[in-house]
Design a protein around this motif. Sequence first.
Motif, PDB file in Angstrom:
ATOM      1  N   ILE A 148       0.864  -1.184   0.000  1.00 47.17           N
ATOM      2  CA  ILE A 148       0.000   0.000   0.000  1.00 47.17           C
ATOM      3  C   ILE A 148       0.896   1.228   0.000  1.00 47.17           C
ATOM      4  O   ILE A 148       1.775   1.363   0.845  1.00 47.17           O
TER       5      ILE A 148
ATOM      6  N   ILE B  13       3.893  -1.060   3.665  1.00 49.29           N
ATOM      7  CA  ILE B  13       2.999   0.099   3.666  1.00 49.29           C
ATOM      8  C   ILE B  13       3.848   1.355   3.760  1.00 49.29           C
ATOM      9  O   ILE B  13       4.685   1.480   4.657  1.00 49.29           O
TER      10      ILE B  13
ATOM     11  N   ILE C 174       6.390  -0.940   7.706  1.00 47.66           N
ATOM     12  CA  ILE C 174       5.604   0.293   7.652  1.00 47.66           C
ATOM     13  C   ILE C 174       6.577   1.464   7.643  1.00 47.66           C
ATOM     14  O   ILE C 174       7.393   1.611   8.557  1.00 47.66           O
TER      15      ILE C 174
END
Length: 136
Positions: free
Chosen positions: A36, A54, A69
Motif C-alpha cells: 500500500i 505500507i 511500515i
Amino acid sequence: MAFKIDDISINTIIGGGSAIQGNIKVNGFVRVDGDIDGNLDTDGNIIIGENARIRGNVNAKAIIVGGIILGDVFANESVKLLSKAAVVGDIVTHKVQIDDNALFHGNCIAVKDDEEYTRLSSEFLQSKAIKQKAAL
C-alpha cells in the motif's frame, strides 16, 4: 501481554501480490499481505503480514505488524511488532509490544491511563503538525 480481538472474522483482505496507491478507509478487521502506498484507516483491528509493505500512516484499534511500515502507527488499544517487523515512524498507543529482532525507528507514546494518553497524543500530533508546516 494479551491482545484482545473482538471479532476474528476478517472484513477486508489485501492479498499478496496486490499493490494499491492511495488512501484506504475501511470498516472492521483488515489483513494486509500486499503493498500500500497511502494511508490505511479502520475502526477495527489490522494484521500486517510478513510480506506486506505500507508507505503511509496506519490507524486502527489494534495493530499487529509482521511486515514493513514507513509511516506513523496509531492504535487506540495496542501495537505489536513481530520479530520480522520494521516500523520507521512514530507509534502512538495505549500498549506496545516489540519482539526480539523487530526494527523500530521513531518516537513512541504508550500510556495506559486514558486521560494521560489523550493529552500526550494530542500534544504529540500538534507538535508534529507544526513541524511539518514549518518545513514547508
